[in-house]
Write a protein that holds these residues in place. Structure first.
Motif, PDB file in Angstrom:
ATOM      1  N   GLN A   4      47.117  26.042  41.302  1.00 37.24           N
ATOM      2  CA  GLN A   4      46.518  25.474  39.408  1.00 37.24           C
ATOM      3  C   GLN A   4      47.626  24.173  39.567  1.00 37.24           C
ATOM      4  N   TRP A   5      48.972  25.198  39.470  1.00 42.00           N
ATOM      5  CA  TRP A   5      50.041  23.850  39.238  1.00 42.00           C
ATOM      6  C   TRP A   5      49.449  22.619  39.516  1.00 42.00           C
ATOM      7  N   ILE A   6      49.310  22.001  41.159  1.00 42.80           N
ATOM      8  CA  ILE A   6      49.187  20.345  41.861  1.00 42.80           C
ATOM      9  C   ILE A   6      48.274  20.157  40.781  1.00 42.80           C
ATOM     10  N   ALA A   7      46.990  20.695  40.537  1.00 42.23           N
ATOM     11  CA  ALA A   7      45.674  20.819  39.868  1.00 42.23           C
ATOM     12  C   ALA A   7      46.206  20.300  38.539  1.00 42.23           C
ATOM     13  N   ASN A   8      47.080  21.234  37.779  1.00 40.15           N
ATOM     14  CA  ASN A   8      47.710  19.915  36.466  1.00 40.15           C
ATOM     15  C   ASN A   8      48.441  18.807  36.305  1.00 40.15           C
ATOM     16  N   ILE A   9      49.653  19.370  37.825  1.00 42.38           N
ATOM     17  CA  ILE A   9      49.898  17.828  37.518  1.00 42.38           C
ATOM     18  C   ILE A   9      48.760  16.651  38.222  1.00 42.38           C
ATOM     19  N   LEU A  10      47.870  16.508  38.848  1.00 44.36           N
ATOM     20  CA  LEU A  10      46.643  15.977  39.193  1.00 44.36           C
ATOM     21  C   LEU A  10      45.929  15.387  37.642  1.00 44.36           C
ATOM     22  N   THR A  11      45.928  16.508  36.168  1.00 44.13           N
ATOM     23  CA  THR A  11      45.731  15.726  35.688  1.00 44.13           C
ATOM     24  C   THR A  11      46.284  15.192  34.633  1.00 44.13           C
ATOM     25  N   GLY A  12      47.283  14.233  34.933  1.00 50.31           N
ATOM     26  CA  GLY A  12      48.218  13.365  34.433  1.00 50.31           C
ATOM     27  C   GLY A  12      47.687  11.514  34.740  1.00 50.31           C
ATOM     28  N   ALA A  13      47.773  11.197  34.171  1.00 52.15           N
ATOM     29  CA  ALA A  13      47.922  10.179  34.048  1.00 52.15           C
ATOM     30  C   ALA A  13      48.396   9.211  35.273  1.00 52.15           C
ATOM     31  N   PRO A  14      47.486   8.834  36.087  1.00 53.77           N
ATOM     32  CA  PRO A  14      48.188   7.670  36.662  1.00 53.77           C
ATOM     33  C   PRO A  14      49.725   6.934  36.828  1.00 53.77           C
ATOM     34  N   GLY A  15      49.521   5.681  36.098  1.00 55.30           N
ATOM     35  CA  GLY A  15      50.246   5.524  35.545  1.00 55.30           C
ATOM     36  C   GLY A  15      52.328   6.425  35.628  1.00 55.30           C
ATOM     37  N   ALA A  16      52.088   6.938  34.861  1.00 56.08           N
ATOM     38  CA  ALA A  16      53.139   8.164  34.393  1.00 56.08           C
ATOM     39  C   ALA A  16      53.551   8.567  35.433  1.00 56.08           C
ATOM     40  N   LEU A  17      51.860   9.438  36.250  1.00 61.89           N
ATOM     41  CA  LEU A  17      52.338  10.418  37.520  1.00 61.89           C
ATOM     42  C   LEU A  17      53.807   8.981  38.589  1.00 61.89           C
ATOM     43  N   ARG A  18      52.981   8.063  38.865  1.00 66.37           N
ATOM     44  CA  ARG A  18      53.867   6.936  39.415  1.00 66.37           C
ATOM     45  C   ARG A  18      54.697   6.502  38.841  1.00 66.37           C
ATOM     46  N   GLU A  19      54.968   7.016  37.634  1.00 71.39           N
ATOM     47  CA  GLU A  19      56.496   6.675  37.114  1.00 71.39           C
ATOM     48  C   GLU A  19      57.652   7.031  37.788  1.00 71.39           C
ATOM     49  N   THR A  20      56.749   8.701  36.898  1.00 76.28           N
ATOM     50  CA  THR A  20      57.741   9.637  37.278  1.00 76.28           C
ATOM     51  C   THR A  20      57.252  10.417  39.171  1.00 76.28           C
ATOM     52  N   LYS A  21      57.146   9.902  39.919  1.00 78.08           N
ATOM     53  CA  LYS A  21      57.366  10.022  41.562  1.00 78.08           C
ATOM     54  C   LYS A  21      58.406   8.873  41.706  1.00 78.08           C
ATOM     55  N   ARG A  22      58.078   7.597  40.758  1.00 79.79           N
ATOM     56  CA  ARG A  22      58.935   6.812  41.510  1.00 79.79           C
ATOM     57  C   ARG A  22      61.064   7.392  40.409  1.00 79.79           C
ATOM     58  N   LEU A  23      60.752   7.587  39.463  1.00 80.15           N
ATOM     59  CA  LEU A  23      62.147   8.588  39.134  1.00 80.15           C
ATOM     60  C   LEU A  23      62.671   9.480  39.940  1.00 80.15           C
ATOM     61  N   LEU A  24      61.925   9.991  40.244  1.00 83.33           N
ATOM     62  CA  LEU A  24      62.739  11.297  40.890  1.00 83.33           C
ATOM     63  C   LEU A  24      62.997  10.684  42.692  1.00 83.33           C
ATOM     64  N   HIS A  25      62.093   9.910  43.225  1.00 83.55           N
ATOM     65  CA  HIS A  25      62.329   9.034  44.422  1.00 83.55           C
ATOM     66  C   HIS A  25      63.665   8.563  44.249  1.00 83.55           C
ATOM     67  N   SER A  26      64.745   7.566  43.232  1.00 87.37           N
ATOM     68  CA  SER A  26      65.137   6.961  42.895  1.00 87.37           C
ATOM     69  C   SER A  26      66.264   7.785  42.730  1.00 87.37           C
ATOM     70  N   ALA A  27      66.158   9.412  42.088  1.00 89.52           N
ATOM     71  CA  ALA A  27      66.939   9.683  42.153  1.00 89.52           C
ATOM     72  C   ALA A  27      67.366  10.595  43.194  1.00 89.52           C
ATOM     73  N   ALA A  28      66.284  11.097  44.423  1.00 89.02           N
ATOM     74  CA  ALA A  28      66.829  12.277  45.083  1.00 89.02           C
ATOM     75  C   ALA A  28      67.984  10.881  46.255  1.00 89.02           C
ATOM     76  N   TRP A  29      66.909   9.916  46.631  1.00 87.21           N
ATOM     77  CA  TRP A  29      67.336   8.517  47.597  1.00 87.21           C
ATOM     78  C   TRP A  29      68.949   8.434  47.883  1.00 87.21           C
ATOM     79  N   PRO A  30      69.818   8.221  46.324  1.00 81.41           N
ATOM     80  CA  PRO A  30      71.144   8.191  46.993  1.00 81.41           C
ATOM     81  C   PRO A  30      72.018   9.012  47.823  1.00 81.41           C
ATOM     82  N   GLN A  31      71.420  10.710  46.379  1.00 80.53           N
ATOM     83  CA  GLN A  31      72.323  11.320  47.512  1.00 80.53           C
ATOM     84  C   GLN A  31      71.485  11.964  49.164  1.00 80.53           C
TER      85      GLN A  31
END
Length: 75
Positions: A4-31
């Motif tokens: 259900q959690w995954i299904a909720n996430i996937l209902t988000g706008a594709p562009g917003a999901l893409r930006e969220t994924k990019r932000l999470l990746h950029s925040a985690a990668w330096p560490q």
């Protein structure tokens, strides 16, 4: 549930999901990058010790390393 959690996430706008994924990746990668660098340094240092040389020689000689008692001197 997890599905259900995954299904909720996937209902988000594709562009917003893409930006969220990019932000999470950029925040985690330096560490992650720093941790990998530290792991490489630690591994390289450990391989230069007498203990590492003994371990390799024991492996190649198909014998136990010197730090493992052979049982002959036990009381």
């Amino acid at each position: 549930t997890e599905q259900q959690w995954i299904a909720n996430i996937l209902t988000g706008a594709p562009g917003a999901l893409r930006e969220t994924k990019r932000l999470l990746h950029s925040a985690a990668w330096p560490q992650v990058s720093r941790q990998l660098d530290a792991a490489v340094e630690t591994s390289a240092s450990a391989r230069e010790t007498a203990e590492a040389r003994e371990g390799l020689q024991a492996f190649l000689g198909k014998r136990k390393p010197a730090w493992i008692p052979d049982g002959s001197d036990q009381t």
